[in-house]
Design a protein around this motif. Structure first.
Motif, PDB file in Angstrom:
ATOM      1  N   ASP A  76      37.375  32.072  29.110  1.00  0.00           N
ATOM      2  CA  ASP A  76      37.650  31.643  27.730  1.00  0.00           C
ATOM      3  C   ASP A  76      38.409  30.322  27.629  1.00  0.00           C
ATOM      4  OD1 ASP A  76      40.175  32.474  28.527  1.00  0.00           O
ATOM      5  OD2 ASP A  76      40.478  33.856  26.858  1.00  0.00           O
ATOM      6  N   GLY A  77      38.876  29.779  28.765  1.00  0.00           N
ATOM      7  CA  GLY A  77      39.599  28.511  28.746  1.00  0.00           C
ATOM      8  C   GLY A  77      38.731  27.290  28.996  1.00  0.00           C
ATOM      9  N   LEU A  78      37.477  27.502  29.355  1.00  0.00           N
ATOM     10  CA  LEU A  78      36.587  26.376  29.636  1.00  0.00           C
ATOM     11  C   LEU A  78      35.418  26.353  28.660  1.00  0.00           C
ATOM     12  CD1 LEU A  78      36.329  26.460  33.546  1.00  0.00           C
ATOM     13  CD2 LEU A  78      37.938  25.198  32.121  1.00  0.00           C
ATOM     14  N   GLY A 116      47.467  29.865  30.514  1.00  0.00           N
ATOM     15  CA  GLY A 116      47.386  31.232  30.004  1.00  0.00           C
ATOM     16  C   GLY A 116      45.968  31.683  29.673  1.00  0.00           C
ATOM     17  N   LYS A 117      45.025  30.769  29.705  1.00  0.00           N
ATOM     18  CA  LYS A 117      43.622  31.134  29.465  1.00  0.00           C
ATOM     19  C   LYS A 117      42.904  31.281  30.796  1.00  0.00           C
ATOM     20  CE  LYS A 117      42.839  29.977  24.803  1.00  0.00           C
ATOM     21  NZ  LYS A 117      41.773  29.875  23.858  1.00  0.00           N
ATOM     22  N   ASP A 118      41.728  31.866  30.749  1.00  0.00           N
ATOM     23  CA  ASP A 118      40.901  32.034  31.938  1.00  0.00           C
ATOM     24  C   ASP A 118      40.111  30.743  32.166  1.00  0.00           C
ATOM     25  OD1 ASP A 118      39.152  32.720  33.936  1.00  0.00           O
ATOM     26  OD2 ASP A 118      38.247  34.409  32.883  1.00  0.00           O
ATOM     27  N   ASP A 140      30.071  44.948  50.632  1.00  0.00           N
ATOM     28  CA  ASP A 140      30.853  44.137  49.693  1.00  0.00           C
ATOM     29  C   ASP A 140      30.060  42.989  49.075  1.00  0.00           C
ATOM     30  OD1 ASP A 140      33.018  45.748  50.277  1.00  0.00           O
ATOM     31  OD2 ASP A 140      33.767  44.408  51.841  1.00  0.00           O
ATOM     32  N   HIS A 141      28.916  42.635  49.644  1.00  0.00           N
ATOM     33  CA  HIS A 141      28.090  41.517  49.160  1.00  0.00           C
ATOM     34  C   HIS A 141      28.919  40.250  48.971  1.00  0.00           C
ATOM     35  CE1 HIS A 141      24.698  44.166  48.665  1.00  0.00           C
ATOM     36  NE2 HIS A 141      25.487  45.017  48.063  1.00  0.00           N
ATOM     37  N   LYS A 142      29.803  39.991  49.931  1.00  0.00           N
ATOM     38  CA  LYS A 142      30.628  38.787  49.859  1.00  0.00           C
ATOM     39  C   LYS A 142      29.739  37.561  49.777  1.00  0.00           C
ATOM     40  CE  LYS A 142      34.574  40.750  52.197  1.00  0.00           C
ATOM     41  NZ  LYS A 142      35.502  40.646  53.326  1.00  0.00           N
ATOM     42  N   GLN A 143      30.240  36.549  49.110  1.00  0.00           N
ATOM     43  CA  GLN A 143      29.571  35.268  48.891  1.00  0.00           C
ATOM     44  C   GLN A 143      28.296  35.402  48.059  1.00  0.00           C
ATOM     45  OE1 GLN A 143      29.356  32.977  52.541  1.00  0.00           O
ATOM     46  NE2 GLN A 143      31.551  33.045  52.809  1.00  0.00           N
ATOM     47  N   SER A 144      28.254  36.409  47.176  1.00  0.00           N
ATOM     48  CA  SER A 144      27.159  36.489  46.205  1.00  0.00           C
ATOM     49  C   SER A 144      27.573  35.751  44.920  1.00  0.00           C
ATOM     50  CB  SER A 144      26.798  37.936  45.893  1.00  0.00           C
ATOM     51  OG  SER A 144      27.903  38.627  45.344  1.00  0.00           O
ATOM     52  N   SER A 145      28.816  35.302  44.872  1.00  0.00           N
ATOM     53  CA  SER A 145      29.276  34.494  43.749  1.00  0.00           C
ATOM     54  C   SER A 145      30.336  33.510  44.248  1.00  0.00           C
ATOM     55  CB  SER A 145      29.850  35.384  42.636  1.00  0.00           C
ATOM     56  OG  SER A 145      31.018  36.040  43.062  1.00  0.00           O
ATOM     57  N   LEU A 146      30.519  32.457  43.470  1.00  0.00           N
ATOM     58  CA  LEU A 146      31.533  31.442  43.763  1.00  0.00           C
ATOM     59  C   LEU A 146      32.375  31.280  42.508  1.00  0.00           C
ATOM     60  CD1 LEU A 146      32.704  29.210  45.632  1.00  0.00           C
ATOM     61  CD2 LEU A 146      31.041  27.660  44.578  1.00  0.00           C
ATOM     62  N   LYS A 147      33.673  31.514  42.645  1.00  0.00           N
ATOM     63  CA  LYS A 147      34.604  31.401  41.520  1.00  0.00           C
ATOM     64  C   LYS A 147      35.374  30.084  41.662  1.00  0.00           C
ATOM     65  CE  LYS A 147      38.310  33.981  39.260  1.00  0.00           C
ATOM     66  NZ  LYS A 147      39.098  35.213  39.356  1.00  0.00           N
ATOM     67  N   ILE A 148      35.272  29.234  40.623  1.00  0.00           N
ATOM     68  CA  ILE A 148      35.924  27.934  40.626  1.00  0.00           C
ATOM     69  C   ILE A 148      36.964  27.935  39.519  1.00  0.00           C
ATOM     70  CG2 ILE A 148      35.567  25.444  40.476  1.00  0.00           C
ATOM     71  CD1 ILE A 148      32.477  26.176  40.931  1.00  0.00           C
ATOM     72  N   THR A 149      38.219  27.677  39.875  1.00  0.00           N
ATOM     73  CA  THR A 149      39.298  27.658  38.890  1.00  0.00           C
ATOM     74  C   THR A 149      39.716  26.216  38.664  1.00  0.00           C
ATOM     75  OG1 THR A 149      40.076  29.814  39.640  1.00  0.00           O
ATOM     76  CG2 THR A 149      41.605  28.513  38.320  1.00  0.00           C
ATOM     77  N   LYS A 150      39.684  25.808  37.408  1.00  0.00           N
ATOM     78  CA  LYS A 150      40.129  24.457  37.049  1.00  0.00           C
ATOM     79  C   LYS A 150      41.645  24.511  36.847  1.00  0.00           C
ATOM     80  CE  LYS A 150      38.663  20.583  34.176  1.00  0.00           C
ATOM     81  NZ  LYS A 150      37.809  20.132  33.079  1.00  0.00           N
ATOM     82  N   ILE A 151      42.362  23.655  37.591  1.00  0.00           N
ATOM     83  CA  ILE A 151      43.844  23.664  37.517  1.00  0.00           C
ATOM     84  C   ILE A 151      44.392  22.326  37.076  1.00  0.00           C
ATOM     85  CG2 ILE A 151      44.150  25.507  39.199  1.00  0.00           C
ATOM     86  CD1 ILE A 151      44.712  23.354  41.316  1.00  0.00           C
TER      87      ILE A 151
END
Length: 151
Positions: A76-78, A116-118, A140-151
């Motif tokens: 919700d922050g992007l 405070g936002k996602d 676990d199916h690791k690396q089936s998604s990539l999470k990128i956080t803008k900081i």
């Protein structure tokens, strides 16, 4: 005596080699996404460039094209057009025979984040038309998604 010992050793080795079970090589194809071998990364809020996030295909040689569907989900922050833009058209990648990596290109836009936002953008591999495993093999199916956080 020396020749008899040598002959017995040779026969023993021959017998052991003939009875050895053949091992089947690991050959389980799968698609995965990562950056520097991790599934969660950060980008700076002032970044202002396009970046390729690659989807990889681990397999023996394929002779058919395979289509992989993905989605890009923003927290919700992007906001698209303000913080980022997906450059790829559509939401699938076509892996032609012999191709083992394809990019999903994100253009990061210099824009401050709201604390405070996602402020995450997640690229998820959803399905493919050959029912090949998504993510690393295992429960676990690791690396089936990539999470990128803008900081």
């Amino acid at each position: 005596m020396k020749n008899i010992l040598f002959l017995m050793s040779f026969i023993s080795l021959l017998f052991l080699a003939c009875n050895k079970e053949l091992e089947t090589p690991y050959d389980h194809p799968f698609f995965y996404i990562h950056q520097n071998n991790v599934s969660e990364i950060t980008v700076q809020a002032n970044r202002n460039e396009s970046v390729d996030y690659k989807v990889y295909f681990s397999t023996k040689t394929q002779f058919e094209a395979i289509e992989v569907d993905y989605e890009v989900v923003a927290g919700d922050g992007l906001k698209t057009g303000v913080d980022y833009e997906v450059i790829n058209s559509g939401s699938s990648l076509l892996f032609k025979p012999g191709v083992v990596e394809m990019p999903i290109t994100i253009r990061w836009i210099n824009h401050s984040i709201e604390e405070g936002k996602d402020n995450t953008l997640t690229i998820r591999l959803l399905r493919n038309d050959k029912n090949i495993t998504l993510g690393l093999p295992g429960p676990d199916h690791k690396q089936s998604s990539l999470k990128i956080t803008k900081i």
